[in-house]
Scaffold this motif. Structure first.
Motif, mmCIF file in Angstrom:
data_model
loop_
_atom_site.group_PDB
_atom_site.id
_atom_site.type_symbol
_atom_site.label_atom_id
_atom_site.label_comp_id
_atom_site.label_asym_id
_atom_site.label_seq_id
_atom_site.Cartn_x
_atom_site.Cartn_y
_atom_site.Cartn_z
ATOM 1 N N SER A 180 100.189 88.989 82.995
ATOM 2 C CA SER A 180 99.537 88.751 81.708
ATOM 3 C C SER A 180 100.543 88.306 80.649
ATOM 4 C CB SER A 180 98.823 90.020 81.229
ATOM 5 O OG SER A 180 97.848 90.435 82.161
ATOM 6 N N LYS A 181 100.082 87.396 79.789
ATOM 7 C CA LYS A 181 100.852 86.961 78.615
ATOM 8 C C LYS A 181 102.296 86.646 78.985
ATOM 9 C CE LYS A 181 98.059 89.629 75.332
ATOM 10 N NZ LYS A 181 98.060 90.685 74.302
ATOM 11 N N VAL A 219 103.108 79.031 90.910
ATOM 12 C CA VAL A 219 102.243 78.964 89.732
ATOM 13 C C VAL A 219 103.094 78.551 88.536
ATOM 14 C CG1 VAL A 219 100.766 80.260 88.154
ATOM 15 C CG2 VAL A 219 100.652 80.690 90.614
ATOM 16 N N THR A 220 102.599 77.577 87.776
ATOM 17 C CA THR A 220 103.266 77.126 86.553
ATOM 18 C C THR A 220 102.302 77.255 85.394
ATOM 19 O OG1 THR A 220 104.668 75.548 87.769
ATOM 20 C CG2 THR A 220 104.412 75.198 85.394
ATOM 21 N N VAL A 221 102.721 77.944 84.336
ATOM 22 C CA VAL A 221 101.884 78.134 83.154
ATOM 23 C C VAL A 221 102.729 77.918 81.907
ATOM 24 C CG1 VAL A 221 100.317 79.769 84.284
ATOM 25 C CG2 VAL A 221 102.344 80.616 83.088
ATOM 26 N N ASN A 222 102.049 77.732 80.798
ATOM 27 C CA ASN A 222 102.714 77.709 79.507
ATOM 28 C C ASN A 222 102.860 79.135 78.992
ATOM 29 O OD1 ASN A 222 102.962 74.909 79.392
ATOM 30 N ND2 ASN A 222 100.946 74.676 78.460
ATOM 31 N N GLU A 223 103.926 79.377 78.255
ATOM 32 C CA GLU A 223 104.202 80.710 77.734
ATOM 33 C C GLU A 223 102.998 81.245 76.954
ATOM 34 O OE1 GLU A 223 107.945 83.021 75.668
ATOM 35 O OE2 GLU A 223 107.539 80.949 75.093
ATOM 36 N N LYS A 276 107.860 76.457 78.046
ATOM 37 C CA LYS A 276 107.629 76.563 76.606
ATOM 38 C C LYS A 276 106.488 75.619 76.235
ATOM 39 C CE LYS A 276 112.153 78.016 74.847
ATOM 40 N NZ LYS A 276 111.623 79.156 74.099
ATOM 41 N N SER A 277 105.514 76.141 75.510
ATOM 42 C CA SER A 277 104.320 75.344 75.213
ATOM 43 C C SER A 277 104.366 74.676 73.852
ATOM 44 C CB SER A 277 103.076 76.238 75.283
ATOM 45 O OG SER A 277 103.156 77.274 74.320
#
Length: 488
Positions: A299-300, A254-258, A337-338
């Motif tokens: 979360s977060k 899974v890859t997400v932005n901070e 980092k977003s």
């Protein structure tokens, strides 16, 4: 000697009687000629554990030129109960052929996963039908398994392939599972053979018959093992190619932005399998997460706290009344980092109560309480969290300031507390700043490394001076938080 002989004779009789009982209960032998049998359901398996038996590879349809060699292939598996309770039992493969359109079948091959023959000479398209039997030969009551019926169409001459379309029985595989890819040729009576390739054979291999087998779960649990991901299976016939993608592994990276939530999900768990627990792996340390849900959400997410961590689950299943446990693969969490700078959490405070007589005579200090806050100014959290997310790559230093308005009676009546100071305190982050209740901006923290910060200010205090003219009532104040960036 006579007693010993008598004992052996009695033992032999008992064994013969016991074997006789088992043989009566077991499957009967097959005749040389048979009617077509109903194919059994595909086996259910997960992570290489066969919960039910059946064929993991079915014989496939094909077109062949007369006089050419043809090989059919099938593979079966015993279910886990049969393996556990009948370790000395076995199964053999028996091949059956029909030359009359499927009305009757004759045994043509035995004890091999493949059957090879030479196509007969024909003057017109001639179908031959085949079925494989996975024959139980041990002691006990376990039924024979039957494959699908495959049709081999023998043609007088070559028919070239002009197009190919590839599909898979399943485009998702848990570790250790198998599926079959199929090639639909144009024209449908094309005789050119199909060759199969995998873009990542160590993750999922494909054999000459289109049987795809996923890699087993790795013992490496940091999320970097080559036991999950997506492979491309390509079929080629007469220079024409087509592909299908197959996802391998119970869990995927899974890859997400901070600042975003990250969810790892177990899809399509077989009946009888349940989640025992989820685990997090961070720099070689494994932590139980005490969750039995089919998914787990982080979360977060932050770059500093979550990037590079891995997650996996343990699954329970039951065999012959005994509970067994198996691990899924571990999947990696990447947090990018977003490019955002945000104040993501601010606290509310509740300093409880004190008596008017004490306040009128002495200076007073109140501790923040670990309980819910009420009132018109409530707009934060009650757990003391103060958090800044910084996912930028460039830009100036950020500074967080806070100002505190004078405390006033919440019902609107005249009355204020005198010389009030909020001591904002976080022992872990060494945050200890005094904020006067005068609407004056006070610097709380400055960061220069493009990294977010989270403070726990639960242990903050409120102090105020003695006031002989104090009025009893509920007092409120508003904290105004300001996040700003200095010029580079």
């Amino acid at each position: 000697m006579r007693n010993w002989e008598s004992f052996l004779r009695g033992l032999l009789i008992s064994l013969v009687a016991l074997v006789g009982c088992w043989l009566v209960a077991g499957p009967t032998a097959h005749a040389a000629t048979s009617a077509p049998q109903t194919p059994t359901s595909p086996p259910t398996s997960i992570l290489g554990i066969n919960l039910t038996g059946g064929f993991t590879q079915q014989p496939i349809d094909s077109n062949v030129i007369s006089g050419h060699s043809v090989t059919l292939s099938a593979k079966g598996t015993r279910n886990i109960l049969e393996t556990a309770t009948n370790p000395l039992g076995s199964r053999k493969y028996v091949w059956w052929e029909s030359t009359d359109g499927g009305s009757t079948y004759q045994q043509v091959g035995t004890n091999s996963t493949t059957y090879t023959f030479t196509a007969p000479e024909v003057t017109k398209d001639t179908p031959l039908m085949f079925q494989c039997e996975y024959d139980f030969t041990g002691l006990g009551l376990f039924y024979n398994e039957w494959s699908r019926i495959a049709t081999v169409t023998v043609t007088p001459d070559r028919v070239p392939t002009t197009d190919i379309q590839v599909s898979a029985d399943s485009n998702t595989l848990y570790n250790g599972e198998s599926t079959t890819v199929h090639a639909t040729l144009t024209p449908d009576n094309a005789t050119d053979p199909v060759t199969w390739t995998s873009s990542n054979p160590s993750l999922a291999s494909v054999d000459a018959y289109g049987n795809v087998t996923a890699a087993n779960t790795s013992s490496t649990m940091d999320g970097t093992a080559n036991d999950h991901g997506t492979v491309t299976i390509t079929g080629t016939s007469n220079g024409r190619s087509d592909s299908t993608k197959i996802t391998v592994g119970a869990l995927q990276n899974v890859t997400v932005n901070e600042g975003s939530d990250a969810t790892f999900t177990l899809n399509n768990l077989p009946d009888g399998m349940t989640v025992a627990n989820w685990y997090k792996v961070d720099d070689g340390t494994t932590t139980a997460l005490n969750s039995t849900a089919s998914s787990y959400t982080v979360s977060k997410t932050t770059v500093g706290g979550d990037n590079g961590t891995a997650y996996y689950a343990t699954l329970n299943y039951t065999v012959n009344g005994s509970t067994k446990t198996v691990n899924t693969n571990a999947a990696l969490l990447t947090v990018n980092k977003s490019g955002l700078l945000s104040l993501t959490a601010v606290p509310n405070f509740n300093f409880g109560s004190t008596d008017v007589a004490s306040v009128s005579q002495d200076n007073t200090t109140l501790e923040n309480l670990d309980e819910a806050t009420s009132g018109s100014n409530y707009d934060g959290n009650d757990n003391g969290e103060l958090s800044v997310m910084d996912s930028r790559e460039t830009g100036g230093d950020w500074t967080l300031t806070a100002s505190l308005s004078p405390f006033a009676l919440s019902d609107g009546d005249t009355g204020q507390l005198s010389a009030v100071i909020l001591d904002l305190y976080d022992p872990t982050a060494r945050l200890d700043e005094n904020i006067p209740a005068t609407n004056t901006a006070t610097k709380i923290y400055t960061s220069s490394d493009y990294d977010g910060q989270t403070f726990d200010v639960t242990d903050s205090q409120l102090s105020f001076a003695a006031d002989p003219k104090i009025t009893a009532g509920d007092y409120q104040s508003t904290v105004t938080w300001t996040l700003s960036v200095a010029p580079s």
